[in-house]
Design a protein around this motif. Structure first.
Motif, PDB file in Angstrom:
ATOM      1  N   ARG A  27       0.834  -1.207   0.000  1.00 35.86           N
ATOM      2  CA  ARG A  27       0.000   0.000   0.000  1.00 35.86           C
ATOM      3  C   ARG A  27       0.868   1.255   0.000  1.00 35.86           C
ATOM      4  O   ARG A  27       0.563   2.235  -0.690  1.00 35.86           O
ATOM      5  N   LEU A  28       1.934   1.219   0.779  1.00 38.44           N
ATOM      6  CA  LEU A  28       2.822   2.387   0.839  1.00 38.44           C
ATOM      7  C   LEU A  28       3.521   2.618  -0.495  1.00 38.44           C
ATOM      8  O   LEU A  28       3.751   3.768  -0.892  1.00 38.44           O
ATOM      9  N   ALA A  29       3.875   1.534  -1.181  1.00 40.98           N
ATOM     10  CA  ALA A  29       4.514   1.688  -2.495  1.00 40.98           C
ATOM     11  C   ALA A  29       3.591   2.428  -3.448  1.00 40.98           C
ATOM     12  O   ALA A  29       4.037   3.297  -4.219  1.00 40.98           O
ATOM     13  N   GLU A  30       2.307   2.122  -3.389  1.00 38.35           N
ATOM     14  CA  GLU A  30       1.335   2.818  -4.230  1.00 38.35           C
ATOM     15  C   GLU A  30       1.214   4.285  -3.805  1.00 38.35           C
ATOM     16  O   GLU A  30       1.114   5.183  -4.654  1.00 38.35           O
ATOM     17  N   ASP A  31       1.251   4.519  -2.499  1.00 34.30           N
ATOM     18  CA  ASP A  31       1.212   5.902  -2.006  1.00 34.30           C
ATOM     19  C   ASP A  31       2.406   6.695  -2.515  1.00 34.30           C
ATOM     20  O   ASP A  31       2.265   7.851  -2.956  1.00 34.30           O
ATOM     21  N   TYR A  32       3.598   6.099  -2.450  1.00 41.42           N
ATOM     22  CA  TYR A  32       4.808   6.801  -2.891  1.00 41.42           C
ATOM     23  C   TYR A  32       4.777   7.070  -4.397  1.00 41.42           C
ATOM     24  O   TYR A  32       5.227   8.128  -4.854  1.00 41.42           O
ATOM     25  N   ARG A  33       4.233   6.130  -5.156  1.00 40.57           N
ATOM     26  CA  ARG A  33       4.120   6.347  -6.613  1.00 40.57           C
ATOM     27  C   ARG A  33       3.202   7.533  -6.902  1.00 40.57           C
ATOM     28  O   ARG A  33       3.510   8.371  -7.757  1.00 40.57           O
ATOM     29  N   ASN A  34       2.090   7.585  -6.191  1.00 39.83           N
ATOM     30  CA  ASN A  34       1.167   8.707  -6.395  1.00 39.83           C
ATOM     31  C   ASN A  34       1.766  10.017  -5.900  1.00 39.83           C
ATOM     32  O   ASN A  34       1.521  11.086  -6.489  1.00 39.83           O
ATOM     33  N   LEU A  35       2.552   9.927  -4.832  1.00 37.84           N
ATOM     34  CA  LEU A  35       3.187  11.119  -4.305  1.00 37.84           C
ATOM     35  C   LEU A  35       4.173  11.705  -5.319  1.00 37.84           C
ATOM     36  O   LEU A  35       4.176  12.911  -5.581  1.00 37.84           O
ATOM     37  N   HIS A  36       4.984  10.849  -5.918  1.00 37.88           N
ATOM     38  CA  HIS A  36       5.970  11.331  -6.897  1.00 37.88           C
ATOM     39  C   HIS A  36       5.304  11.767  -8.208  1.00 37.88           C
ATOM     40  O   HIS A  36       5.784  12.683  -8.875  1.00 37.88           O
TER      41      HIS A  36
END
Length: 211
Positions: free
Chosen positions: A129-138
């Motif tokens: 879930r965090l990996a998806e968050d970081y992708r959206n953040l970048h």
């Protein structure tokens, strides 16, 4: 009468010979099965040990890096979760089968193996879930989920990883004694009645997590 006695004696000799031969064949079969199982258990233990060593090494290297970079204690879980998303030890495809195979070796080993598996899977779920968050953040400048949810998963992933490492260390020690070492029966008795201080801590760790 004498001939009858000789015939009876021969029959008894044949019967005794057949019984002794059957017992010997059974003993050989049991020994072969035991040796085969022992080899398979040792192979499974080596697979698990290799995974545990890799995970502990990753944990130790991240702890050293955090100290070198002077990461504040309050932000450590955020920093650690991001590092784990970037690179974390992956379990071998045969890990689960090896773990399941050795669950019956010893009760406390089974406790640590099961808790490690549960914690590591929980960490993986949070990191995905965090990996998806970081992708959206970048990509978009902000995660899709509320920041509180992101930070909660960061904390859970960090805590799960640390707890999994502790159980991995205990399981690795038990595997070395009960599967890979000499005199496993002696070690099983010693662990039950005369554990050392580190082994007592591992037992308390298992009990606290099962409470």
């Amino acid at each position: 009468m004498w001939n009858a006695f000789i015939d009876d004696l021969r029959q008894w000799q044949n019967l005794v010979g057949a019984v002794v031969g059957g017992i010997f064949a059974l003993g050989v079969a049991v020994l072969v099965a035991y040796l085969a199982r022992n080899r398979e258990d040792r192979a499974a233990a080596m697979i698990l040990t290799a995974a545990f060593v890799s995970i502990r090494a990753r944990h130790n290297s991240l702890e050293r890096l955090a100290k070198e970079q002077l990461v504040p204690a309050n932000d450590y879980y955020k920093w650690l979760s991001e590092k784990l998303v970037q690179s974390r030890p992956k379990l071998s495809p045969v890990f689960e089968g090896s773990l399941a195979r050795l669950m019956l070796v010893n009760t406390w080993l089974a406790v640590h193996l099961e808790l490690f598996r549960t914690l590591y899977h929980e960490m993986d779920e949070k990191l995905e879930r965090l990996a998806e968050d970081y992708r959206n953040l970048h990509k978009n400048g902000a995660p899709l989920r509320p920041l509180a949810n992101v930070e909660a998963d960061q904390k859970l992933a960090s805590d799960s990883f640390a707890a999994a490492v502790r159980h991995a260390s205990c399981a690795e020690h038990l595997l070395a004694l009960l599967v890979l070492g000499r005199m496993p029966t002696w070690h099983a008795l010693r662990l039950r009645f005369l554990p050392d201080s580190a082994e007592k801590q591992c037992r308390e760790l298992g009990q606290n997590n099962n409470a």
